[in-house]
Each structure stands twice: as structure tokens, then as C-alpha cells.
Design a protein around this motif. Structure first.
Motif, short mmCIF file in Angstrom:
data_model
loop_
_atom_site.label_atom_id
_atom_site.label_comp_id
_atom_site.label_asym_id
_atom_site.label_seq_id
_atom_site.Cartn_x
_atom_site.Cartn_y
_atom_site.Cartn_z
N ASP A 56 0.84 -1.19 0.00
CA ASP A 56 0.00 0.00 0.00
C ASP A 56 0.88 1.25 0.00
O ASP A 56 1.75 1.42 0.87
CB ASP A 56 -0.92 0.00 1.23
CG ASP A 56 -1.87 1.17 1.23
OD1 ASP A 56 -2.92 1.06 0.58
OD2 ASP A 56 -1.54 2.20 1.87
N GLU A 57 0.67 2.11 -0.95
CA GLU A 57 1.51 3.31 -1.12
C GLU A 57 1.50 4.21 0.11
O GLU A 57 2.54 4.73 0.52
CB GLU A 57 1.05 4.09 -2.35
CG GLU A 57 1.93 5.28 -2.68
CD GLU A 57 1.48 5.97 -3.95
OE1 GLU A 57 1.29 7.20 -3.89
OE2 GLU A 57 1.33 5.29 -4.98
N THR A 58 0.34 4.41 0.72
CA THR A 58 0.29 5.31 1.88
C THR A 58 1.00 4.70 3.08
O THR A 58 1.64 5.41 3.85
CB THR A 58 -1.17 5.68 2.24
OG1 THR A 58 -1.92 4.49 2.43
CG2 THR A 58 -1.81 6.51 1.16
N GLN A 107 4.69 5.19 2.55
CA GLN A 107 5.11 6.58 2.76
C GLN A 107 5.21 6.93 4.24
O GLN A 107 6.09 7.69 4.63
CB GLN A 107 4.14 7.53 2.06
CG GLN A 107 4.21 7.48 0.56
CD GLN A 107 3.10 8.29 -0.10
OE1 GLN A 107 2.19 8.79 0.55
NE2 GLN A 107 3.17 8.40 -1.42
#
Length: 124
Positions: A93-95, A98
């Protein structure tokens, strides 16, 4: 300097009854009610998260269950542990990528992050 590792890895290390109790408390329903619903949906061959959807139609279970975000919000360093179903579910998951300071595959990776001189294996 004091260095600590604090883990909140949910059902990865502990029984999932605490996981479901947390959901019940958050949804403000009796714990036994949610427990019964989880049992009912599992017996019916459905995803156990459907129990949450019965209580709160339209809930985005994944969006409500990301442990690294509250930790990061209060300034803690975070490590996403790719272990257990939720750990692997959110690994790409990108979030999450990050927000997490680290992404690890094993609990044994954590001491080295806290103390780079740590050699593990009982060596001191």
C-alpha cells in the motif's frame, strides 16, 4: 540515550479476540455481539470482516485499521511488519509505505534498527 521498540501487531502475536474486542469497543457494541456476528459470518463461509459491515454498512475496514498512522501522527518512528494476513495485505500500500519509517519481514529485524551494533543470536 534510551531506545525502545514498541509493538502493536494485533493478531500477528496475540489471539484475535483482542482484535475483535477493539472493534466492538470502537463501534460501541457489546463484545459478545460482535463475537457472535463473526462466528455467524464465518460459518456462512463469508469474510469475517462482514461482521463489521453488518454493524456499520459501508465501513472501509482497511482504512480504519492501519496501525502505523496513529503512531506516526504522534511522532513515533514506525515499522510496518510484513507478517500475518494484515501485514502482507498492506505491504504494498503506497500510503503505508510513505508513512512507515521501516518495512521489515521479521521481528528479528527490529533490534538492528534500534541498535545498529546489535548482532543478535544471544551474542553480546
Amino acid at each position: 540515550m534510551i531506545r525502545t521498540v514498541v509493538l502493536d501487531v494485533g493478531e500477528t502475536l496475540i489471539h484475535d479476540d483482542r482484535y475483535w474486542a477493539g472493534w466492538a469497543d470502537w463501534l460501541d457494541v457489546p463484545r459478545h455481539t460482535l463475537s457472535a456476528l463473526v462466528g455467524a459470518v464465518v460459518v456462512d463461509g463469508r469474510d469475517n470482516a462482514d461482521a463489521l459491515r453488518l454493524l456499520r454498512p459501508g465501513i472501509d475496514v482497511g482504512a480504519e485499521y492501519r496501525d502505523v498512522f496513529p503512531a506516526a501522527a504522534v511522532g513515533l518512528m514506525t515499522a510496518h511488519l510484513r507478517r500475518g494476513p494484515w501485514g502482507h495485505w498492506w505491504a504494498d500500500d503506497e500510503t503505508v509505505q510513505q508513512v512507515a519509517d521501516y518495512s521489515v519481514d521479521s521481528l528479528l529485524d527490529l533490534p538492528g534498527l534500534v541498535d545498529p551494533g546489535w548482532r543478535g543470536g544471544g551474542q553480546g
